[in-house]
Design a protein around this motif. Structure first.
Motif, PDB file in Angstrom:
ATOM      1  N   HIS A  50       0.839  -1.197   0.000  1.00 13.68           N
ATOM      2  CA  HIS A  50       0.000   0.000   0.000  1.00 13.68           C
ATOM      3  C   HIS A  50       0.879   1.254   0.000  1.00 13.68           C
ATOM      4  O   HIS A  50       1.023   1.907   1.047  1.00 13.68           O
ATOM      5  CB  HIS A  50      -0.921   0.013   1.227  1.00 13.68           C
ATOM      6  CG  HIS A  50      -1.951  -1.077   1.238  1.00 13.68           C
ATOM      7  ND1 HIS A  50      -1.626  -2.415   1.268  1.00 13.68           N
ATOM      8  CD2 HIS A  50      -3.306  -1.024   1.190  1.00 13.68           C
ATOM      9  CE1 HIS A  50      -2.739  -3.140   1.255  1.00 13.68           C
ATOM     10  NE2 HIS A  50      -3.764  -2.317   1.202  1.00 13.68           N
ATOM     11  N   PRO A  51       1.492   1.575  -1.155  1.00 13.62           N
ATOM     12  CA  PRO A  51       2.417   2.718  -1.194  1.00 13.62           C
ATOM     13  C   PRO A  51       1.733   4.067  -0.966  1.00 13.62           C
ATOM     14  O   PRO A  51       2.378   5.026  -0.550  1.00 13.62           O
ATOM     15  CB  PRO A  51       3.024   2.637  -2.604  1.00 13.62           C
ATOM     16  CG  PRO A  51       2.103   1.771  -3.396  1.00 13.62           C
ATOM     17  CD  PRO A  51       1.419   0.850  -2.440  1.00 13.62           C
ATOM     18  N   ASP A  52       0.435   4.140  -1.212  1.00 16.16           N
ATOM     19  CA  ASP A  52      -0.293   5.389  -1.000  1.00 16.16           C
ATOM     20  C   ASP A  52      -0.558   5.560   0.492  1.00 16.16           C
ATOM     21  O   ASP A  52      -1.192   4.710   1.127  1.00 16.16           O
ATOM     22  CB  ASP A  52      -1.621   5.325  -1.774  1.00 16.16           C
ATOM     23  CG  ASP A  52      -2.405   6.625  -1.670  1.00 16.16           C
ATOM     24  OD1 ASP A  52      -2.017   7.483  -0.851  1.00 16.16           O
ATOM     25  OD2 ASP A  52      -3.392   6.775  -2.399  1.00 16.16           O
ATOM     26  N   GLU A 112       1.918 -15.069  -3.767  1.00 16.59           N
ATOM     27  CA  GLU A 112       0.536 -14.596  -3.807  1.00 16.59           C
ATOM     28  C   GLU A 112       0.491 -13.103  -4.156  1.00 16.59           C
ATOM     29  O   GLU A 112      -0.327 -12.659  -4.966  1.00 16.59           O
ATOM     30  CB  GLU A 112      -0.029 -14.813  -2.404  1.00 16.59           C
ATOM     31  CG  GLU A 112      -1.517 -14.945  -2.303  1.00 16.59           C
ATOM     32  CD  GLU A 112      -1.859 -15.232  -0.836  1.00 16.59           C
ATOM     33  OE1 GLU A 112      -1.550 -16.348  -0.369  1.00 16.59           O
ATOM     34  OE2 GLU A 112      -2.384 -14.319  -0.163  1.00 16.59           O
ATOM     35  N   LYS A 113       1.416 -12.346  -3.558  1.00 17.99           N
ATOM     36  CA  LYS A 113       1.400 -10.893  -3.798  1.00 17.99           C
ATOM     37  C   LYS A 113       1.887 -10.556  -5.197  1.00 17.99           C
ATOM     38  O   LYS A 113       1.432  -9.583  -5.801  1.00 17.99           O
ATOM     39  CB  LYS A 113       2.200 -10.168  -2.714  1.00 17.99           C
ATOM     40  CG  LYS A 113       1.404 -10.117  -1.422  1.00 17.99           C
ATOM     41  CD  LYS A 113       2.206  -9.655  -0.236  1.00 17.99           C
ATOM     42  CE  LYS A 113       1.404  -9.827   1.042  1.00 17.99           C
ATOM     43  NZ  LYS A 113       2.252  -9.712   2.234  1.00 17.99           N
ATOM     44  N   VAL A 114       2.794 -11.358  -5.732  1.00 18.89           N
ATOM     45  CA  VAL A 114       3.243 -11.146  -7.114  1.00 18.89           C
ATOM     46  C   VAL A 114       2.043 -11.323  -8.051  1.00 18.89           C
ATOM     47  O   VAL A 114       1.862 -10.577  -9.013  1.00 18.89           O
ATOM     48  CB  VAL A 114       4.366 -12.144  -7.493  1.00 18.89           C
ATOM     49  CG1 VAL A 114       4.652 -12.107  -8.986  1.00 18.89           C
ATOM     50  CG2 VAL A 114       5.628 -11.852  -6.702  1.00 18.89           C
ATOM     51  N   ARG A 115       1.210 -12.293  -7.719  1.00 20.52           N
ATOM     52  CA  ARG A 115       0.012 -12.536  -8.526  1.00 20.52           C
ATOM     53  C   ARG A 115      -0.963 -11.352  -8.403  1.00 20.52           C
ATOM     54  O   ARG A 115      -1.539 -10.898  -9.382  1.00 20.52           O
ATOM     55  CB  ARG A 115      -0.648 -13.823  -8.028  1.00 20.52           C
ATOM     56  CG  ARG A 115      -1.719 -14.400  -8.920  1.00 20.52           C
ATOM     57  CD  ARG A 115      -2.141 -15.792  -8.437  1.00 20.52           C
ATOM     58  NE  ARG A 115      -2.474 -15.854  -7.013  1.00 20.52           N
ATOM     59  CZ  ARG A 115      -3.603 -15.401  -6.464  1.00 20.52           C
ATOM     60  NH1 ARG A 115      -4.518 -14.841  -7.218  1.00 20.52           N
ATOM     61  NH2 ARG A 115      -3.821 -15.531  -5.171  1.00 20.52           N
ATOM     62  N   ALA A 123      11.412  -4.723  -3.913  1.00 22.38           N
ATOM     63  CA  ALA A 123      12.354  -5.500  -3.090  1.00 22.38           C
ATOM     64  C   ALA A 123      11.830  -5.660  -1.660  1.00 22.38           C
ATOM     65  O   ALA A 123      12.116  -6.657  -0.994  1.00 22.38           O
ATOM     66  CB  ALA A 123      13.727  -4.831  -3.090  1.00 22.38           C
ATOM     67  N   GLY A 124      11.046  -4.697  -1.198  1.00 23.62           N
ATOM     68  CA  GLY A 124      10.472  -4.793   0.143  1.00 23.62           C
ATOM     69  C   GLY A 124       9.524  -5.968   0.254  1.00 23.62           C
ATOM     70  O   GLY A 124       9.448  -6.634   1.289  1.00 23.62           O
ATOM     71  N   LEU A 125       8.821  -6.232  -0.829  1.00 22.17           N
ATOM     72  CA  LEU A 125       7.905  -7.368  -0.864  1.00 22.17           C
ATOM     73  C   LEU A 125       8.693  -8.680  -0.769  1.00 22.17           C
ATOM     74  O   LEU A 125       8.328  -9.594  -0.030  1.00 22.17           O
ATOM     75  CB  LEU A 125       7.142  -7.310  -2.189  1.00 22.17           C
ATOM     76  CG  LEU A 125       5.780  -7.957  -2.287  1.00 22.17           C
ATOM     77  CD1 LEU A 125       4.841  -7.438  -1.223  1.00 22.17           C
ATOM     78  CD2 LEU A 125       5.193  -7.667  -3.684  1.00 22.17           C
ATOM     79  N   LEU A 126       9.799  -8.717  -1.508  1.00 20.52           N
ATOM     80  CA  LEU A 126      10.633  -9.926  -1.501  1.00 20.52           C
ATOM     81  C   LEU A 126      11.227 -10.171  -0.114  1.00 20.52           C
ATOM     82  O   LEU A 126      11.282 -11.306   0.357  1.00 20.52           O
ATOM     83  CB  LEU A 126      11.765  -9.770  -2.537  1.00 20.52           C
ATOM     84  CG  LEU A 126      12.685 -10.975  -2.692  1.00 20.52           C
ATOM     85  CD1 LEU A 126      11.933 -12.153  -3.310  1.00 20.52           C
ATOM     86  CD2 LEU A 126      13.900 -10.629  -3.542  1.00 20.52           C
ATOM     87  N   THR A 127      11.645  -9.101   0.549  1.00 22.08           N
ATOM     88  CA  THR A 127      12.321  -9.267   1.844  1.00 22.08           C
ATOM     89  C   THR A 127      11.366  -9.069   3.025  1.00 22.08           C
ATOM     90  O   THR A 127      11.811  -8.932   4.160  1.00 22.08           O
ATOM     91  CB  THR A 127      13.501  -8.277   1.972  1.00 22.08           C
ATOM     92  OG1 THR A 127      12.988  -6.950   1.815  1.00 22.08           O
ATOM     93  CG2 THR A 127      14.567  -8.543   0.939  1.00 22.08           C
TER      94      THR A 127
END
Ligand code: AMP
Ligand code: TRP
Length: 331
Positions: A50-52, A112-115, A123-127
Motif C-alpha cells: 500500500h504505497p499510497d 501470492e502478492k506477485v500474482r 524488493a520490500g515485498l521480496l524481503t
C-alpha cells in the motif's frame, strides 16, 4: 523468574476483522499478564503493498484504538508503531545479508502478492519475511501469537536467527508461532472462498467497525446449501465456518442445539444465521463503540504511542548492542 518475551504485529492496511481478532488479538489479551509483551503496528510492512499513505495515519490510529478496545492495556504491554523503532531497520539490514533470493522467492505470501500486484514487485515485498524476522528478533521474542497464515514466516525467522547465531555467536532464541490450545486458527470468508481479510471480499468479511445492521446483513448472506442429506454428515467448509463463528461468540448450549439439528438433518440455516447474527452484534458492538471513543481522543493516542515507543526502543537498543558486538561492529 524472568517473563518470556512475546511479540506480534498487525499491518495497518485496512479495517480489523474477526480473523484478526480470533487469530491474533484475543491471544494478545490473554497473554498480557503472564508474559513480557510487545505488540506493534507494522506500518513499514504496509508500504510493500500500500504505497499510497493518505489513509495510513488513520489506519495506524484505528489499529491502536481497536487493540485497546479488545482489552489490551498499554500500561501492561509495549504497544507501539514499527517506524518509531529505527533499531528494527538496522537489524533488517544485517539479516538481509543472511537471507537468500531463492528462499525468499519461494515464500507463499510473496508468490501470492506477485500474482495480486504484478506491476509492483518491489524488493520490500521480496524481503518482507526478513523485516518480520527483525521485528521479532529485535526483542529476542520466543512466542509469536499469529494466525495460521504466518506459520511459514515464523519458520523463516527461525532460520535467519539460527544462521546469525551460527555465524556470529549466540544472540537469538528461536521464536515459535503461538496460539492457546495449540491450534492456529483460520477464519474463512463468509462465502467460503479463502480467508477473511482486510481488503479483499469486504461483504464476506466481518469488521470490528461494522454497524449492527451491516453485521446482520453480511451473516444472512453467508453461503449455505439445502442442508445435510444423511445423519452425521461431514460439514462442507463454508458450513463448518459458520459453526466456528457460532462457537466463538455464542454460548455452548446454543452451539450444541445447532450441532444436534445438523446431525439429525433438521437444521434450518436461516435460524442458525439469525442466531449467529444476534450473538455477533452483541460481541462486536462494545468493541466498536470503545474503539471509536479512543480514536477520537488524539491526545490520548499520542501519549500511548509515545510511551510504547520508549518501552520498545529500550529493549531494541539492548539487543542491537549485542548484535553489533557479536558482528564486531563496535569501534
Ligand atoms: P494481517 O491482517 O494479515 O496483518 O494479520 C494480522 C494478524 O491476524 C496475523 O496474526 C494473522 O495471522 C491474523 N489473521 C489475519 N487474517 C486471519 C484469518 N482470516 N484467520 C485467522 N487469523 C488471521
Ligand atoms: N506479517 C504479519 C501479517 O501479515 C504482520 C507482522 C509483521 C508480524 N511483523 C510481524 C506478525 C512480527 C508477527 C510478528 O499478519
Amino acid at each position: 523468574m524472568k517473563k518470556e518475551v512475546v511479540l506480534s504485529g498487525i499491518r495497518p492496511t485496512g479495517f480489523l476483522h474477526l480473523g484478526n481478532y480470533f487469530g491474533a488479538m484475543r491471544n494478545y489479551v490473554r497473554m498480557q499478564d503472564e508474559f513480557n509483551c510487545y505488540f506493534f503496528v507494522a506500518n513499514w510492512h504496509s508500504l510493500t503493498t500500500h504505497p499510497d499513505t493518505k489513509e495510513l495515519q488513520n489506519s495506524v490510529h484505528r489499529v491502536i484504538a481497536e487493540n485497546i478496545a479488545c482489552g489490551l492495556d498499554p500500561a501492561k504491554v509495549a504497544l507501539y508503531v514499527q517506524s518509531d523503532v529505527p533499531e528494527i531497520a538496522e537489524l533488517y539490514l544485517y539479516l538481509n545479508m543472511l537471507a537468500y533470493k531463492g528462499e525468499l522467492e519461494k515464500t507463499t505470501t510473496f508468490k501470492e502478492k506477485v500474482r495480486l500486484q504484478p506491476d509492483n514487485v518491489n524488493a520490500g515485498l521480496l524481503t518482507y519475511p526478513v523485516l518480520m524476522a527483525s521485528d521479532i528478533l529485535i526483542h529476542r521474542a520466543v512466542k509469536v501469537p499469529v494466525g495460521k497464515d504466518q506459520e511459514q514466516h515464523l519458520e523463516m525467522a527461525r532460520n535467519f536467527a539460527e544462521r546469525f547465531n551460527y555465524r556470529y555467536g549466540n544472540v537469538f532464541p528461536a521464536p515459535q508461532a503461538f496460539n492457546f490450545g495449540n491450534e492456529l486458527i483460520k477464519i474463512m470468508s463468509l462465502d467460503g472462498n479463502g480467508k477473511m481479510s482486510k481488503s479483499e471480499n469486504q461483504m464476506n468479511t466481518l469488521y470490528l467497525a461494522d454497524d449492527d445492521d451491516l453485521i446482520r446483513k453480511k451473516i444472512m448472506k453467508a453461503k449455505t446449501d439445502s442442508g445435510p442429506a444423511e445423519k452425521n454428515s461431514v460439514k462442507p467448509d463454508y458450513i463448518e465456518n459458520i459453526f466456528t463463528l457460532l462457537s466463538l461468540v455464542s454460548d455452548p448450549s446454543t452451539v450444541k442445539k445447532f450441532e444436534d439439528d445438523f446431525n439429525n438433518c433438521i437444521i434450518r440455516y436461516g435460524d442458525l444465521k439469525k442466531q449467529l447474527a444476534e450473538d455477533m452484534v452483541k460481541f462486536i458492538k462494545p468493541i466498536r463503540e470503545k474503539a471509536a471513543d479512543i480514536q477520537n481522543n488524539k491526545d490520548l493516542l499520542k501519549k500511548i504511542i509515545h510511551q510504547g515507543a520508549e518501552k520498545a526502543r529500550a529493549s531494541a537498543s539492548a539487543t542491537l548492542t549485542e548484535v553489533r558486538n557479536a558482528i564486531g561492529m563496535n569501534y
